[in-house]
Design a protein around this motif. Sequence first.
Motif, PDB file in Angstrom:
ATOM      1  N   PRO A 110      60.772 -13.670   9.282  1.00 51.70           N
ATOM      2  CA  PRO A 110      61.831 -13.066  10.098  1.00 51.70           C
ATOM      3  C   PRO A 110      63.120 -13.874  10.068  1.00 51.70           C
ATOM      4  CG  PRO A 110      60.252 -14.192  11.509  1.00 51.70           C
ATOM      5  CD  PRO A 110      59.683 -14.234  10.121  1.00 51.70           C
ATOM      6  N   TYR A 111      64.243 -13.130  10.144  1.00 54.77           N
ATOM      7  CA  TYR A 111      65.545 -13.761  10.241  1.00 54.77           C
ATOM      8  C   TYR A 111      65.921 -13.837  11.721  1.00 54.77           C
ATOM      9  CZ  TYR A 111      65.383 -12.456   5.316  1.00 54.77           C
ATOM     10  OH  TYR A 111      65.009 -12.296   4.007  1.00 54.77           O
ATOM     11  N   GLY A 112      67.179 -13.914  12.010  1.00 51.41           N
ATOM     12  CA  GLY A 112      67.625 -13.980  13.396  1.00 51.41           C
ATOM     13  C   GLY A 112      68.116 -15.366  13.770  1.00 51.41           C
ATOM     14  N   ALA A 158      67.967 -21.413  14.238  1.00 48.91           N
ATOM     15  CA  ALA A 158      68.023 -22.592  15.110  1.00 48.91           C
ATOM     16  C   ALA A 158      66.770 -23.436  14.960  1.00 48.91           C
ATOM     17  CB  ALA A 158      68.223 -22.156  16.560  1.00 48.91           C
ATOM     18  N   ASP A 159      65.629 -22.791  14.897  1.00 49.50           N
ATOM     19  CA  ASP A 159      64.374 -23.533  14.724  1.00 49.50           C
ATOM     20  C   ASP A 159      64.315 -24.184  13.348  1.00 49.50           C
ATOM     21  OD1 ASP A 159      63.737 -22.700  17.256  1.00 49.50           O
ATOM     22  OD2 ASP A 159      62.272 -21.191  16.636  1.00 49.50           O
ATOM     23  N   ASP A 160      64.878 -23.531  12.332  1.00 51.70           N
ATOM     24  CA  ASP A 160      64.946 -24.139  11.002  1.00 51.70           C
ATOM     25  C   ASP A 160      65.806 -25.402  11.029  1.00 51.70           C
ATOM     26  OD1 ASP A 160      63.370 -22.150   9.885  1.00 51.70           O
ATOM     27  OD2 ASP A 160      65.049 -21.063   8.972  1.00 51.70           O
ATOM     28  N   VAL A 161      66.943 -25.343  11.735  1.00 57.04           N
ATOM     29  CA  VAL A 161      67.813 -26.516  11.844  1.00 57.04           C
ATOM     30  C   VAL A 161      67.079 -27.657  12.536  1.00 57.04           C
ATOM     31  CG1 VAL A 161      69.937 -27.416  12.901  1.00 57.04           C
ATOM     32  CG2 VAL A 161      69.950 -25.188  11.752  1.00 57.04           C
ATOM     33  N   ALA A 162      66.328 -27.340  13.578  1.00 58.71           N
ATOM     34  CA  ALA A 162      65.553 -28.370  14.272  1.00 58.71           C
ATOM     35  C   ALA A 162      64.491 -28.975  13.356  1.00 58.71           C
ATOM     36  CB  ALA A 162      64.909 -27.780  15.523  1.00 58.71           C
ATOM     37  N   LEU A 163      63.874 -28.152  12.524  1.00 56.21           N
ATOM     38  CA  LEU A 163      62.895 -28.672  11.561  1.00 56.21           C
ATOM     39  C   LEU A 163      63.569 -29.591  10.543  1.00 56.21           C
ATOM     40  CD1 LEU A 163      60.717 -25.480  10.942  1.00 56.21           C
ATOM     41  CD2 LEU A 163      59.967 -27.624  12.009  1.00 56.21           C
ATOM     42  N   LEU A 164      64.776 -29.247  10.117  1.00 52.38           N
ATOM     43  CA  LEU A 164      65.527 -30.111   9.210  1.00 52.38           C
ATOM     44  C   LEU A 164      65.783 -31.474   9.858  1.00 52.38           C
ATOM     45  CD1 LEU A 164      67.452 -31.006   6.942  1.00 52.38           C
ATOM     46  CD2 LEU A 164      69.207 -29.531   7.977  1.00 52.38           C
ATOM     47  N   ILE A 165      66.243 -31.464  11.105  1.00 55.22           N
ATOM     48  CA  ILE A 165      66.532 -32.721  11.798  1.00 55.22           C
ATOM     49  C   ILE A 165      65.261 -33.556  11.951  1.00 55.22           C
ATOM     50  CG2 ILE A 165      67.322 -33.701  13.992  1.00 55.22           C
ATOM     51  CD1 ILE A 165      69.131 -31.162  14.239  1.00 55.22           C
ATOM     52  N   ALA A 166      64.157 -32.899  12.299  1.00 56.04           N
ATOM     53  CA  ALA A 166      62.885 -33.623  12.420  1.00 56.04           C
ATOM     54  C   ALA A 166      62.444 -34.188  11.081  1.00 56.04           C
ATOM     55  CB  ALA A 166      61.821 -32.694  12.992  1.00 56.04           C
ATOM     56  N   HIS A 167      62.631 -33.405  10.013  1.00 57.65           N
ATOM     57  CA  HIS A 167      62.260 -33.860   8.668  1.00 57.65           C
ATOM     58  C   HIS A 167      63.051 -35.112   8.279  1.00 57.65           C
ATOM     59  CE1 HIS A 167      60.914 -33.351   4.463  1.00 57.65           C
ATOM     60  NE2 HIS A 167      62.149 -33.708   4.130  1.00 57.65           N
TER      61      HIS A 167
END
Length: 286
Positions: free
Chosen positions: A77-79, A84-93
């Motif tokens: 899904p997009y949206g 926002a959750d993808d960005v948070a995963l990037l920061i965590a990574h």
Amino acid sequence: MTESTPYQELTVPVPGGELAVLHWPAADPGAPVVVAVHGITANALAWAAAARLLAGRVHLYAPDLRGRAASRTVGGPYGLARHADDVALLIAHLGAGPVRLVGHSMGAWVCALTAVRHPEAVERLLLVDGAVTFPLPEGVAEDDVLAAVLGPALARLSMTFPDREAYRAFWRQHPAMADWTAELDAYTQRDLVGEEPELTSSCVPEAVRLDGGQVLVDPEAAAAVRKLPCPAELLWAERGLLDEPQGLYDAGRIALADLPIPAAPVPGTNHYSIIATEAVAQRLLG
């Protein structure tokens, strides 16, 4: 033309695939980390001019959002909440939180949502010509507003180009991009996929339409700018997406919004050129 600043490429696992991310490294390994989020039909190279102005004083990371450029194969899904959750995963990574987060246009809504949904990930926030939603006038259809706001950006998603030079010519006619640079050239070329003579935009139309609709009417996205858990500021462009005199915002609209964060215009800018300014770079450094 100004030469583009060298960058590195990496990928970050997210639900549905791997997000492509560009990294402009800092001279000092311990320098602050900035994560930059592009607009609705853009890609990570939208931040190339900002990287040049930042001049290696921060680690700058910019993802191609899912459904765009090198992340186009990361499906729905997009949206806005998913981004926002993808960005948070990037920061965590990266193991870098909390970071300085900046978003342009649709990316500003994404960043505001990231701060609200993942407050531990964000130190402070810069919103650039986005994140403030106004109600649609009564009787006005969402699709009509989306087409009016995005204009040529939406039209190009259904267009085919015989070669890269034709796509370059298409963009060079854009009234908001009169000052053509090597950075703009690389940014627009990153958007192309396919083979000649049938090159197309990398943007997945379903993603653009769903994300754009949420920018206009999603209550969670609209409320995010009023629920921010960290220091934040909005910068807005004086002129619009086609360099027209009326921008997305103006002093009257900003006053009407009664925002809980400071907001300031960047003189002489349009919706696209604003992210290539010292005003943006200095706030990310400060």
